[in-house]
Design a protein around this motif. Structure first.
Motif, PDB file in Angstrom:
ATOM      1  N   GLU A  54      14.949  28.210 -42.848  1.00  0.00           N
ATOM      2  CA  GLU A  54      14.069  29.345 -42.752  1.00  0.00           C
ATOM      3  C   GLU A  54      14.219  30.193 -43.747  1.00  0.00           C
ATOM      4  OE1 GLU A  54      13.527  30.712 -38.724  1.00  0.00           O
ATOM      5  OE2 GLU A  54      13.836  28.838 -37.724  1.00  0.00           O
ATOM      6  N   ASN A  56      13.044  34.186 -44.878  1.00  0.00           N
ATOM      7  CA  ASN A  56      12.380  35.427 -44.524  1.00  0.00           C
ATOM      8  C   ASN A  56      11.982  36.354 -45.732  1.00  0.00           C
ATOM      9  OD1 ASN A  56      12.627  35.656 -41.429  1.00  0.00           O
ATOM     10  ND2 ASN A  56      14.765  35.385 -42.237  1.00  0.00           N
ATOM     11  N   GLU A  60       3.938  40.395 -46.833  1.00  0.00           N
ATOM     12  CA  GLU A  60       3.018  39.608 -46.334  1.00  0.00           C
ATOM     13  C   GLU A  60       2.560  38.350 -47.247  1.00  0.00           C
ATOM     14  OE1 GLU A  60       2.284  39.341 -43.179  1.00  0.00           O
ATOM     15  OE2 GLU A  60       3.461  41.206 -42.829  1.00  0.00           O
ATOM     16  N   VAL A 151      10.278  26.816 -42.632  1.00  0.00           N
ATOM     17  CA  VAL A 151       9.371  27.570 -42.212  1.00  0.00           C
ATOM     18  C   VAL A 151       9.746  29.054 -43.097  1.00  0.00           C
ATOM     19  CG1 VAL A 151       8.708  29.324 -40.240  1.00  0.00           C
ATOM     20  CG2 VAL A 151       9.398  27.078 -39.932  1.00  0.00           C
ATOM     21  N   VAL A 152       8.790  30.034 -43.527  1.00  0.00           N
ATOM     22  CA  VAL A 152       8.561  31.233 -44.266  1.00  0.00           C
ATOM     23  C   VAL A 152       8.156  32.105 -43.130  1.00  0.00           C
ATOM     24  CG1 VAL A 152       7.985  32.363 -46.128  1.00  0.00           C
ATOM     25  CG2 VAL A 152       8.491  30.217 -46.569  1.00  0.00           C
ATOM     26  N   HIS A 153       8.820  33.222 -43.060  1.00  0.00           N
ATOM     27  CA  HIS A 153       8.503  34.203 -42.025  1.00  0.00           C
ATOM     28  C   HIS A 153       8.387  35.254 -42.994  1.00  0.00           C
ATOM     29  CE1 HIS A 153       9.927  31.917 -38.489  1.00  0.00           C
ATOM     30  NE2 HIS A 153      11.220  31.932 -39.178  1.00  0.00           N
ATOM     31  N   THR A 154       7.004  36.025 -42.922  1.00  0.00           N
ATOM     32  CA  THR A 154       6.576  37.531 -43.410  1.00  0.00           C
ATOM     33  C   THR A 154       6.910  38.278 -42.083  1.00  0.00           C
ATOM     34  OG1 THR A 154       4.320  37.500 -42.634  1.00  0.00           O
ATOM     35  CG2 THR A 154       4.742  36.229 -44.829  1.00  0.00           C
ATOM     36  N   SER A 158       4.315  33.535 -39.456  1.00  0.00           N
ATOM     37  CA  SER A 158       4.948  32.489 -39.982  1.00  0.00           C
ATOM     38  C   SER A 158       4.301  31.260 -40.454  1.00  0.00           C
ATOM     39  CB  SER A 158       6.002  32.241 -39.046  1.00  0.00           C
ATOM     40  OG  SER A 158       6.921  33.169 -38.406  1.00  0.00           O
ATOM     41  N   ASP A 159       4.794  30.783 -41.605  1.00  0.00           N
ATOM     42  CA  ASP A 159       4.056  29.516 -42.067  1.00  0.00           C
ATOM     43  C   ASP A 159       4.865  28.228 -42.096  1.00  0.00           C
ATOM     44  OD1 ASP A 159       1.759  31.261 -42.907  1.00  0.00           O
ATOM     45  OD2 ASP A 159       2.948  31.872 -44.390  1.00  0.00           O
ATOM     46  N   LEU A 160       4.234  27.221 -41.719  1.00  0.00           N
ATOM     47  CA  LEU A 160       5.037  26.009 -41.639  1.00  0.00           C
ATOM     48  C   LEU A 160       4.727  24.941 -42.881  1.00  0.00           C
ATOM     49  CD1 LEU A 160       6.635  23.799 -39.845  1.00  0.00           C
ATOM     50  CD2 LEU A 160       4.327  23.225 -38.998  1.00  0.00           C
ATOM     51  N   TYR A 190       1.875  28.770 -36.032  1.00  0.00           N
ATOM     52  CA  TYR A 190       1.828  29.102 -37.392  1.00  0.00           C
ATOM     53  C   TYR A 190       0.523  29.460 -37.913  1.00  0.00           C
ATOM     54  CZ  TYR A 190       6.565  27.124 -36.838  1.00  0.00           C
ATOM     55  OH  TYR A 190       7.857  27.079 -36.411  1.00  0.00           O
ATOM     56  N   ARG A 191       0.652  30.330 -38.845  1.00  0.00           N
ATOM     57  CA  ARG A 191      -0.505  30.937 -39.679  1.00  0.00           C
ATOM     58  C   ARG A 191      -1.123  29.859 -40.558  1.00  0.00           C
ATOM     59  NH1 ARG A 191       0.215  35.878 -43.752  1.00  0.00           N
ATOM     60  NH2 ARG A 191       1.716  34.313 -44.673  1.00  0.00           N
TER      61      ARG A 191
END
Length: 282
Positions: A54, A56, A60, A151-154, A158-160, A190-191
């Motif tokens: 993951e 962070n 955005e 996963v990348v969290h803004t 979150s994007d998968l 996820y977005r």
């Protein structure tokens, strides 16, 4: 010369007779002793003993760098790719296969040019060349796994990202079941969702080996359509191309290799809107 011709003819005939060559053993020349299911099991074993991946990011919007088909060789383009990614503060660099020619010495060279720990997060995937000369053992020893998610969290979303092993031309039954489970159980949390793999599903250039099975392509296209996958990113063909099917943009990126006439890499721009991309040429 005679021996070389015999080996070349053997390779071509084997490729033609085996559209998706997941396990090849041609007198030790091109060797992928493990099946895709065996590689999947070993990847899952590694995943279970390591923390989930993951990232962070502070804003955005962020960028991912993607390369394929470096085939080691000369390393100027490889160094430039990592340098550019670090300078732009990329969230990660994804390497979608054929990083090497499969030799243990190739992996040693590639490792020597990876970014220093803590400078740039990298995500590698196997290609068909990475499996030659018993290369999976070296890949696994260096990277551990070739099937996983990250996963990348803004601050607000979150994007998968899903990474698949298609180095043998097929993802196999076990990996397909795993992919279906991921999309069915987790996609709606996820977005955005992006899938990375080496062998491209939509073929724009005929090749002699590692062609995906038609039925598997149909299943995957349907999965990506029903679960609103934003992008599928591949290498393998060495020349860039794009296609759109439903909500999904299918992207083939140029080869990074300095032997390529179209050498380059891909940048994926992530924001609240639909992901965008840019091809970068050397």
């Amino acid at each position: 010369m005679e021996t070389r011709q015999i080996i070349t003819i053997t390779v071509i005939l084997s490729a033609l007779l085996s559209p998706a060559c997941d396990s090849i053993d041609l007198r030790g020349v091109y060797s992928a002793y493990e099946t895709v299911d065996q590689r999947f099991d070993q990847s899952m074993e590694w995943n279970q003993t390591h923390a989930s991946r993951e990232i962070n990011v502070p804003g955005e919007n962020y960028v991912l760098y993607v390369m394929a088909d470096s085939h080691v060789g000369k390393t100027n383009h490889l160094d430039t790719f990592f340098h550019d990614a670090e300078n732009e503060h990329a969230a990660a660099a994804v390497m979608v296969g054929d990083l090497t020619e499969g030799h243990a010495s190739d992996y040693q060279t590639f490792e020597a040019h990876l970014p220093a720990p803590g400078t740039l997060t990298t995500f590698p995937i196997t290609g068909n060349h990475d499996l030659y000369f018993d290369g999976w053992k070296s890949f696994r020893g260096l990277f551990g796994t070739s099937t996983y998610t990250f996963v990348v969290h803004t601050p607000t979303a979150s994007d998968l990202y899903i990474c698949l092993d298609s180095g043998g031309g097929t993802i196999g039954n076990k990996q397909l079941a795993w992919l279906k489970s991921i999309l069915q159980q987790h996609r709606n949390r996820y977005r955005h969702c992006v899938v990375f793999s080496h062998v491209n599903l939509l073929r724009f250039r005929p090749t002699l080996s590692t062609n995906p099975f038609v039925q598997e392509v149909k299943v995957l296209l349907d999965l990506f359509l029903r679960h609103n996958v934003n992008m599928v990113v591949n290498g393998h063909d060495h020349n860039r191309n794009t296609a759109v099917f439903g909500p999904t943009t299918y992207i083939i990126t140029n080869a990074l290799s300095e032997e390529s006439n179209h050498a380059g890499y891909l940048k994926i721009y992530i924001s609240g809107a639909k992901p965008d991309y840019q091809f970068v040429r050397f």
